[in-house]
Design an enzyme around this catalytic site. Structure first.
Site, PDB file in Angstrom:
ATOM      1  N   LYS A  34       0.833  -1.213   0.000  1.00 54.27           N
ATOM      2  CA  LYS A  34       0.000   0.000   0.000  1.00 54.27           C
ATOM      3  C   LYS A  34       0.866   1.260   0.000  1.00 54.27           C
ATOM      4  O   LYS A  34       0.614   2.192  -0.766  1.00 54.27           O
ATOM      5  CB  LYS A  34      -0.942  -0.033   1.218  1.00 54.27           C
ATOM      6  CG  LYS A  34      -1.873   1.153   1.325  1.00 54.27           C
ATOM      7  CD  LYS A  34      -3.137   0.800   2.083  1.00 54.27           C
ATOM      8  CE  LYS A  34      -2.939   0.695   3.584  1.00 54.27           C
ATOM      9  NZ  LYS A  34      -2.690   2.010   4.214  1.00 54.27           N
ATOM     10  N   SER A  35       1.878   1.285   0.859  1.00 55.63           N
ATOM     11  CA  SER A  35       2.723   2.488   0.941  1.00 55.63           C
ATOM     12  C   SER A  35       3.404   2.768  -0.392  1.00 55.63           C
ATOM     13  O   SER A  35       3.465   3.913  -0.855  1.00 55.63           O
ATOM     14  CB  SER A  35       3.804   2.289   2.014  1.00 55.63           C
ATOM     15  OG  SER A  35       3.220   2.202   3.280  1.00 55.63           O
ATOM     16  N   ARG A  39       2.828   5.963  -3.231  1.00 57.75           N
ATOM     17  CA  ARG A  39       3.969   6.792  -3.656  1.00 57.75           C
ATOM     18  C   ARG A  39       4.229   6.662  -5.150  1.00 57.75           C
ATOM     19  O   ARG A  39       4.684   7.607  -5.790  1.00 57.75           O
ATOM     20  CB  ARG A  39       5.203   6.407  -2.827  1.00 57.75           C
ATOM     21  CG  ARG A  39       5.096   6.902  -1.363  1.00 57.75           C
ATOM     22  CD  ARG A  39       5.967   6.078  -0.439  1.00 57.75           C
ATOM     23  NE  ARG A  39       6.053   6.602   0.919  1.00 57.75           N
ATOM     24  CZ  ARG A  39       5.152   6.361   1.896  1.00 57.75           C
ATOM     25  NH1 ARG A  39       4.081   5.628   1.646  1.00 57.75           N
ATOM     26  NH2 ARG A  39       5.335   6.860   3.103  1.00 57.75           N
ATOM     27  N   GLY A 107      -5.321   7.782   5.641  1.00 57.72           N
ATOM     28  CA  GLY A 107      -4.417   8.736   6.285  1.00 57.72           C
ATOM     29  C   GLY A 107      -3.183   8.999   5.442  1.00 57.72           C
ATOM     30  O   GLY A 107      -2.668  10.122   5.409  1.00 57.72           O
ATOM     31  N   GLN A 182       4.540   9.007   7.623  1.00 56.99           N
ATOM     32  CA  GLN A 182       3.642   9.911   6.899  1.00 56.99           C
ATOM     33  C   GLN A 182       4.077  11.355   7.083  1.00 56.99           C
ATOM     34  O   GLN A 182       4.072  12.142   6.128  1.00 56.99           O
ATOM     35  CB  GLN A 182       2.192   9.724   7.371  1.00 56.99           C
ATOM     36  CG  GLN A 182       1.629   8.362   6.971  1.00 56.99           C
ATOM     37  CD  GLN A 182       0.210   8.132   7.444  1.00 56.99           C
ATOM     38  OE1 GLN A 182      -0.353   8.948   8.176  1.00 56.99           O
ATOM     39  NE2 GLN A 182      -0.371   7.015   7.048  1.00 56.99           N
ATOM     40  N   ASP A 333       1.798  -1.436  11.755  1.00 54.51           N
ATOM     41  CA  ASP A 333       0.459  -1.821  11.285  1.00 54.51           C
ATOM     42  C   ASP A 333       0.128  -3.282  11.593  1.00 54.51           C
ATOM     43  O   ASP A 333      -0.988  -3.734  11.323  1.00 54.51           O
ATOM     44  CB  ASP A 333       0.346  -1.601   9.770  1.00 54.51           C
ATOM     45  CG  ASP A 333       0.332  -0.117   9.423  1.00 54.51           C
ATOM     46  OD1 ASP A 333      -0.023   0.696  10.295  1.00 54.51           O
ATOM     47  OD2 ASP A 333       0.686   0.219   8.279  1.00 54.51           O
ATOM     48  N   LYS A 360      -4.619   5.432  14.861  1.00 57.39           N
ATOM     49  CA  LYS A 360      -4.688   4.825  13.526  1.00 57.39           C
ATOM     50  C   LYS A 360      -6.140   4.897  13.024  1.00 57.39           C
ATOM     51  O   LYS A 360      -6.907   5.713  13.513  1.00 57.39           O
ATOM     52  CB  LYS A 360      -4.169   3.379  13.579  1.00 57.39           C
ATOM     53  CG  LYS A 360      -2.679   3.293  13.912  1.00 57.39           C
ATOM     54  CD  LYS A 360      -1.831   3.849  12.791  1.00 57.39           C
ATOM     55  CE  LYS A 360      -0.358   3.788  13.101  1.00 57.39           C
ATOM     56  NZ  LYS A 360       0.437   4.538  12.116  1.00 57.39           N
ATOM     57  N   ARG A 364      -6.524   1.312  18.010  1.00 49.40           N
ATOM     58  CA  ARG A 364      -6.337  -0.135  17.840  1.00 49.40           C
ATOM     59  C   ARG A 364      -6.052  -0.872  19.152  1.00 49.40           C
ATOM     60  O   ARG A 364      -6.277  -2.085  19.219  1.00 49.40           O
ATOM     61  CB  ARG A 364      -5.220  -0.413  16.820  1.00 49.40           C
ATOM     62  CG  ARG A 364      -5.685  -0.108  15.415  1.00 49.40           C
ATOM     63  CD  ARG A 364      -4.673  -0.433  14.354  1.00 49.40           C
ATOM     64  NE  ARG A 364      -5.291  -0.233  13.047  1.00 49.40           N
ATOM     65  CZ  ARG A 364      -4.625  -0.046  11.911  1.00 49.40           C
ATOM     66  NH1 ARG A 364      -3.292  -0.026  11.930  1.00 49.40           N
ATOM     67  NH2 ARG A 364      -5.265   0.111  10.781  1.00 49.40           N
ATOM     68  N   ARG A 412      -7.903  -3.293   9.418  1.00 49.76           N
ATOM     69  CA  ARG A 412      -7.013  -4.246  10.097  1.00 49.76           C
ATOM     70  C   ARG A 412      -7.680  -4.892  11.321  1.00 49.76           C
ATOM     71  O   ARG A 412      -7.340  -6.009  11.685  1.00 49.76           O
ATOM     72  CB  ARG A 412      -5.686  -3.585  10.462  1.00 49.76           C
ATOM     73  CG  ARG A 412      -4.944  -3.054   9.236  1.00 49.76           C
ATOM     74  CD  ARG A 412      -3.465  -2.893   9.465  1.00 49.76           C
ATOM     75  NE  ARG A 412      -2.886  -1.965   8.515  1.00 49.76           N
ATOM     76  CZ  ARG A 412      -2.600  -2.253   7.238  1.00 49.76           C
ATOM     77  NH1 ARG A 412      -2.816  -3.459   6.764  1.00 49.76           N
ATOM     78  NH2 ARG A 412      -2.079  -1.338   6.449  1.00 49.76           N
TER      79      ARG A 412
HETATM   80  C1  S3P Z   1       2.392   4.717   6.311  1.00 51.12           C
HETATM   81  C2  S3P Z   1       2.914   5.042   7.535  1.00 51.12           C
HETATM   82  C3  S3P Z   1       2.363   4.573   8.803  1.00 51.12           C
HETATM   83  C4  S3P Z   1       1.407   3.408   8.618  1.00 51.12           C
HETATM   84  C5  S3P Z   1       0.460   3.627   7.478  1.00 51.12           C
HETATM   85  C6  S3P Z   1       1.224   3.823   6.178  1.00 51.12           C
HETATM   86  C7  S3P Z   1       3.029   5.249   5.087  1.00 51.12           C
HETATM   87  O1  S3P Z   1       1.665   5.637   9.424  1.00 51.12           O
HETATM   88  O2  S3P Z   1       0.678   3.186   9.805  1.00 51.12           O
HETATM   89  O3  S3P Z   1      -0.412   2.525   7.325  1.00 51.12           O
HETATM   90  O4  S3P Z   1       2.725   4.752   3.974  1.00 51.12           O
HETATM   91  O5  S3P Z   1       3.849   6.168   5.214  1.00 51.12           O
HETATM   92  P1  S3P Z   1       2.389   6.688  10.423  1.00 51.12           P
HETATM   93  O6  S3P Z   1       3.331   7.480   9.652  1.00 51.12           O
HETATM   94  O7  S3P Z   1       1.244   7.512  10.949  1.00 51.12           O
HETATM   95  O8  S3P Z   1       3.020   5.826  11.477  1.00 51.12           O
END
Ligand code: S3P
Length: 452
Positions: A34-35, A39, A107, A182, A333, A360, A364, A412
């Site tokens: 996902k990350s 990007r 988020g 993030q 996560d 989150k 959680r 999750r």
């Molecule tokens: C993510 C960073 C994490 C993670 C989120 C994805 C990212 O969040 O929990 O699912 O893709 O940079 P945080 O930066 O708030 O820890």
């Protein structure tokens, strides 16, 4: 201004009971990370020319990012399953979106795009579902304001909010007050269109996909690692990005649910192919191995500039452990899945240093403590972690008739409790499986495919 995302409508909730079905057997390939998927679209949208992506996660969160980049001028197109092309506008050339950017549950989309918009001469309003509208945005508003952007946010620095971008913006040096990829990424993305050197100081390392990918796209980015492990990341703007061809590795955060499911379900033997094992993401695998989990890393290789392996996992007798809080950022996560594993282990598992889990997609710690307790696990909720006394491998009782586990619009929580159901006598009833589609739309069909 809250979005009308279907997951916010309780009337159309999709409840489901997950129950023991015998061993899990077979080979699966979990969807793209996902990350990295977020990007890929964002950076592709900022490069001039055509970026090609394969293995993209087609979950709702990533689709929200794609829609937002289209609204700001990029051409983002799906050409096949997981195959996408992005024709970017160039750094500095994002267009004023005509309407609000609906971030749904995501988020990552919100915070990273707030960074991008902050240093472009545009204004954008961000909206999201009920879960996202409770999440704190001051963590990005503070540094992005220092770069010159201004914000009109709802109470407590929450969505809906409006970002007024600054151009030219001002480079900053910012030490992260919370371990957050993030926040780090929002500032680095803002730095792309900021003349001069923007520096993020990261006392506790978090996932480094932004750094790897920004370099891959040709940005001038340097990382210095100090003796105490602090990372100093500097990006020099204004950047020019070159289009890339990206193969997205499988998401370790999605693999997590199948790892734990196989470990706790007697007779299971599963291979999960192509799992990203970037050290900033792979904490869960190490913790499960330390608990006695039989997990073998096969065929280790690199995919898209990230370490990857196939994970062979078999049912195991797990032992409770004390989880070192220092490992938390590399499995942030994965705690919902770990809490399930701990509930089936022999002895006590202690976790701490997990304050971030309270902000989150849901709180959680509270959500998992309530849900696992309802399934008959022995859980003590503390301010910054859970203490779990496991069953020693015996199945959990499961939820009582008429009780539904509340997932709080959190994918999750839904997936973690689904796998808890596999190791329970009466099954676990979940109030709504729709949130799963934010990160893992094929979770349920993949699980069914492994049931023998
Ligand atoms: C993510 C960073 C994490 C993670 C989120 C994805 C990212 O969040 O929990 O699912 O893709 O940079 P945080 O930066 O708030 O820890």
């Amino acid at each position: 201004m809250t979005s009308n995302s279907h997951a916010a409508d309780p009337a159309s909730a999709r409840p489901r009971r997950f129950a023991a079905q015998g061993p899990l057997k077979g080979r699966i390939r979990v969807p793209g990370d996902k990350s990295i998927s977020h990007r890929s679209i964002m950076l592709g949208a900022l490069a001039v020319g055509e970026t090609k992506v394969t293995g993209l996660l087609e979950g709702e969160d990533v689709l929200a990012t794609a829609a937002a980049m289209r609204a700001m001028g990029a051409h983002v197109e799906r050409t096949g399953e997981g195959a996408w092309t992005i024709n970017g506008v160039g750094v500095g050339a994002l267009l004023q979106p005509k309407g609000p950017l609906d971030m749904g549950n995501s988020g990552t989309s919100t915070r990273l795009l707030m960074g991008l918009v902050s240093t472009h001469p545009i204004n954008a309003s961000f909206t999201g579902d009920d879960s996202l509208s409770k999440r704190p945005m001051n963590r990005v508003i503070t540094p992005l304001s220092q770069m010159g952007a201004s914000f009109d946010a709802s109470e407590g620095g929450r969505l809906p909010l409006i970002v007024r971008g600054a151009s030219p913006s001002v480079p900053i040096t910012y030490t992260l007050p919370v371990a957050s990829a993030q926040v780090k990424s929002a500032i680095l993305l803002a730095g792309l269109n900021t003349p001069g050197k923007t520096t993020v100081i990261e006392p506790v390392p978090t996932r480094d996909h932004s750094e790897r990918m920004l370099k891959g796209f040709g940005a001038d980015l340097e990382v210095e690692v100090q003796a105490d492990g602090t990372r100093v990341i500097t990006i020099t703007g204004e950047a020019e990005l070159k289009p890339q061809t990206i193969e997205v590795p499988g998401d370790p955060s999605s693999a997590a649910f199948f790892l734990v499911a196989a470990l706790i379900t007697p007779g299971s033997d599963v291979v999960i192919e192509n799992v990203g094992l970037n050290p900033t993401r792979a904490g869960l695998v190490e913790v499960l191995i330390a608990m006695g989990g039989q997990i073998d890393k096969l065929n280790a290789r690199e995919v898209g500039g990230e370490p990857v392996a196939d994970l062979h996992v078999r049912h195991s007798a797990l032992k409770g452990i004390e989880v070192d809080p220092a490992i938390a950022p590399s499995m942030i996560d994965e705690f919902p899945a770990l809490f399930v594993a701990a509930s089936l282990a022999e002895g006590v598992t202690t976790t701490s240093g997990l304050d971030e889990l309270r902000v989150k997609e849901s709180d959680r710690l509270a959500a998992m403590a309530t849900a696992l307790s309802a399934a008959g696990a022995v859980i003590e909720e503390q301010a910054d972690g859970l203490v779990i006394t496991g069953t020693g491998g015996a199945p959990l009782p499961g939820t009582r008739a008429g009780f539904e586990v509340a997932t709080h619009l959190d994918h999750r929580i839904a997936m973690a409790m689904a796998i808890a159901g596999l190791a329970s006598r009466e099954g676990v009833m979940i109030d709504d499986t729709r949130p799963i589609a934010t990160s893992f739309p094929v979770f349920e069909s993949m699980l069914e495919g492994l049931m023998t």
